[in-house]
Design an enzyme around this catalytic site. Structure first.
Site, mmCIF file in Angstrom:
data_model
loop_
_atom_site.group_PDB
_atom_site.id
_atom_site.type_symbol
_atom_site.label_atom_id
_atom_site.label_comp_id
_atom_site.label_asym_id
_atom_site.label_seq_id
_atom_site.Cartn_x
_atom_site.Cartn_y
_atom_site.Cartn_z
ATOM 1 C CE1 TYR A 207 53.702 -11.311 49.269
ATOM 2 C CE2 TYR A 207 52.057 -10.696 50.828
ATOM 3 C CZ TYR A 207 53.207 -10.572 50.190
ATOM 4 O OH TYR A 207 53.767 -9.194 50.448
ATOM 5 C CB SER A 238 52.533 -8.951 42.231
ATOM 6 O OG SER A 238 53.615 -8.163 42.393
ATOM 7 C CG ASP A 239 50.614 -8.843 48.549
ATOM 8 O OD1 ASP A 239 51.245 -7.925 49.000
ATOM 9 O OD2 ASP A 239 49.669 -9.449 49.379
ATOM 10 C CB CYS A 240 55.033 -5.973 48.127
ATOM 11 S SG CYS A 240 54.048 -4.899 47.985
ATOM 12 C CB ALA A 242 53.513 -12.098 45.696
#
Length: 710
Positions: A207, A238-240, A242
């Site tokens: 993030y 990607s992180d969720c 982010a």
């Protein structure tokens, strides 16, 4: 299937899609394209310590417990189990046309971030504070999960690339500053190992920003290092949610369209979130090209072809009978047994049940399921708490009294009661017991991920290293009874143990030991098995000596850079045996040496005690010449050994060539210096470990060019 073949098939399939269809496939919940025979696929899966959030699965100890086992083979077998159960569940779900979240074959595991600060709430998802240990366990886990067949059994994901370890409350806006030396020396090695050695199929960004760039849109991290320097060929996710942080919190873009373009252009193929819905607009504005959209889609379909999702493959016959089968449950029991760390024992352990009339089992974690499983967990068909494990083990031969004692965090257990409403009961139970097993600690509601944790004031992180106040009051109450006390601590991180170290007879760190971990704890308490885990993190004397949480410089952090003495050091852990490394020598010949492992060390290990046990031989190295060398000796090899009472065994450990390098201030890994000291023991060669064990590690001096002893 080779990647070249899978990529060619992916290119042919993607070429038949419209640009709108290609953009749709870059979302984590990719829709079906019926005209091409492509079913819907949800990329989001979790498997840190068992298939998570998808119903019943084998629930292993949390990752930090797996790390405490110091066992590469075990980590590989756990990864293999996750892959097998994941594939079996996928086969069954797909046959029923259930393609929901968490039911695919792409697992966003392992978490190989460095546990640089014990206050970080997500640290228990990691393999601890040492980059070498993390890389070895991570490589083994990924290889086990992905398998070595014609197709991939499941796809692993190394997360969160690359400099990410809190604070959780600030992660959406935080800029982690790390200099080139710390990057190469600490934050990047595990990721590099998973890419180059394990060929991990996916990498997930973090993030936060790193040195000004959002991790999921960082050309430095993704394009220059990951794909450029390391030749990573898989896909990046990607992180969720982010990517929306780019414009909402990091303020490096002004609109979602610009954020989507920034991520895609940097090399982020898959969006966990919804920002890539703006990619068509970005294409219309000329911020991205159709080729970049196509490239991302091809990478994602390459993974799907490697998994054999569009043709028959060797894993199609894995069925539901594999899920939580007896073999996997036995492996989880082994993992729990190897993970538990005995920190103190004045001789009270192991308990002899026939010598005890009454056992008091006290504490908020004594009979709770939550601290068994940590976070990101699956559902077990059976849970065995510590109280249940003890009750089952003694089987009527002794009476077991129970008191919750206090809430985990709350100062009372009944809404209308006064504060401390269970303290008196706990005192009474202790006074009527011959021995007390006190079960304290945390669970996923007190340390975890921002948004998932219950302690919203800290967003999953700890504000200090102390147990919550009600538990400290409970400790004091039990200590005043004068009864023998064994503390079983269930946490995913280091705590301040000064009080129990002074007042209690034994301390055992259980971590979050898995669904049936209470049974294993009882077996160790009563000597059915010997504890053999080692700390994968430093237990500091207190939190006051730690640098500021937001300071990402490694100076003063972890066993490799810390000043002063630890409370319980990295690599420390007692057994019921009395194991010592008595001899160590460099062995082999120049013909045996290779570029990856130029040095082998032969050690002699003796168990001078009266009980059989496993233990962990650890080799540490110190470059005694270079000004660039890490401050303290660092782990460079480890191996589990089983040593019967009175037995002597020998083991050979191989040291990788990277152990003989240093990192200069420009972030370059170089050879600098010719003199090295190796330390061989069952602990690290620090003053505090010597105090706790009464032994010193065996020293071996090396000088390059090496003089080999045959």
């Amino acid at each position: 299937m080779k990647r070249e073949e899978a990529r060619k098939k992916a290119e042919e399939l993607v070429a038949q899609m419209t640009v709108e269809e290609r953009v749709g496939q870059l979302k984590y919940n990719a829709p079906a394209i019926e005209r091409l025979g492509i079913p819907a696929y949800n990329w989001w899966g979790e498997g840190l310590h068992g298939v998570a959030r998808a119903g019943v699965a084998t629930v292993f100890p949390q990752a930090i417990g797996i790390a405490a086992a110091f066992d590469e083979e075990l980590a590989g077998k756990i990864g293999d189990c996750v892959g097998t159960e994941g594939r079996a569940k996928y086969n069954e779900f797909s046959a029923h046309h259930d393609r929901d979240i968490y039911k695919g074959l792409t697992f966003w595991s392992p978490n190989i971030n460095l546990f640089r600060d014990p206050r970080w709430g997500r640290g228990h998802e990691t393999y601890g504070e040492d980059p070498y240990l993390t890389s070895r366990l991570g490589v083994a886990f990924v290889k086990g999960l992905q398998g070595d067949g014609e197709f991939m059994k499941a796809a692993a994901c190394a997360k969160h690339f690359a400099v990410h370890s809190g604070p959780e409350a600030l992660r959406h806006e935080f800029d982690a500053k790390a200099d080139p030396k710390d990057m190469e020396e600490t934050y990047l090695p595990a990721f590099e190992a998973l890419v180059k050695e394990a060929h991990v199929e996916a990498v997930m960004g973090a993030y936060n920003r790193v040195n000004g760039e959002p991790c999921c849109g960082s050309e430095t991290l993704i394009r220059d290092i990951l794909r450029g320097k390391w030749n990573f060929e898989g896909h990046f996710v990607s992180d969720c949610w982010a990517i929306k942080d780019f414009h909402e919190h990091h303020m490096v873009t002004a609109t979602p369209t610009q954020s989507a373009a920034m991520a895609l252009n940097a090399g982020c193929d898959l969006n966990c979130g919804v920002t890539y819905l703006h990619l068509l607009e970005a294409l219309q504005q000329g911020l991205v090209t159709e080729d970049s959209i196509t490239q991302a889609a091809v990478r994602l379909f390459t993974t799907r072809f490697l998994l054999g999702l569009f043709e028959e493959n060797e894993y199609d016959k894995l069925n539901y009978e594999m899920v939580e089968c007896s073999e996997h449950v036995a492996l989880a029991d082994r993992a729990a047994r190897e993970s538990m760390v005995l920190l103190k024992n004045d001789g009270i352990l192991p308990l002899v049940v026939d010598d005890i009339k009454t056992i008091g089992v006290i504490g908020p974690n004594a009979d709770s399921r939550r601290p068994l499983v940590g976070n990101y967990h699956g559902t077990s068909s059976e849970y065995i708490t510590v109280a249940e494990g003890i009750r089952s083990y003694v089987n009527g031969r002794a009476r077991v009294l129970f008191s919750e004692g206090c809430g985990l965090l709350a100062d009372k257990t009944e809404a209308l009661a006064l504060a401390g409403d269970r303290l008196t009961e706990a005192q009474i139970v202790a006074e009527h017991s011959d021995v007390v097993v006190l079960c304290l600690g945390l669970d996923e509601t007190l340390e975890g991920e921002e948004g998932d944790a219950g302690n919203s004031y800290a967003s999953g992180d700890k504000t200090d290293l102390l147990l919550p106040k009600p538990q400290r009051e409970l400790m004091e109450t039990i200590a005043k009874t004068g009864r023998p006390v064994i503390l079983c601590l269930m946490t995913g991180s280091a705590m301040d143990l000064r009080y129990p170290a002074r007042h209690f007879n034994a301390i055992m760190q259980l971590w979050y030991p898995g669904a049936r971990g209470g049974r294993t704890a009882a077996e160790i308490l009563f000597g059915e098995a010997s504890p053999s885990g080692k700390l994968p993190v430093t237990f500091y004397e207190d939190g006051d000596s730690l640098p500021e949480f937001t300071d990402y410089r490694m100076a003063g952090r972890t066993y490799r850079y810390m000043e002063g003495k630890a409370q319980y050091p990295f690599g420390f852990g007692l057994t019921y045996g009395d194991v010592a490394v008595t001899k160590a020598r460099v062995c082999g010949s120049l013909e045996d040496a290779d570029g990856e492992h130029p040095v082998s060390v032969s050690v002699t290990v003796q168990n001078l005690g009266k009980r059989d046990t496993e233990d962990v031989v650890q080799i540490y190295i110190k470059n005694t010449d270079s000004a660039y060398a890490v401050k303290n000796p660092t782990l460079c090899a480890f191996q589990r050994v089983r040593v019967k009472a009175g037995e002597t065994v020998r083991a050979t450990l191989r040291i990788g060539s990277k152990a003989f390098t240093v990192v200069n201030f420009e972030g370059e890994r170089v050879m600098d210096g010719t003199h090295f000291t190796l330390y061989a023991g069952t602990f690290q060669p620090d003053e505090r470990s010597e105090e706790l064990t009464g032994r010193k590690a065996v020293r071996v001096e090396l000088e390059f060019p090496l003089k080999w002893e045959v």
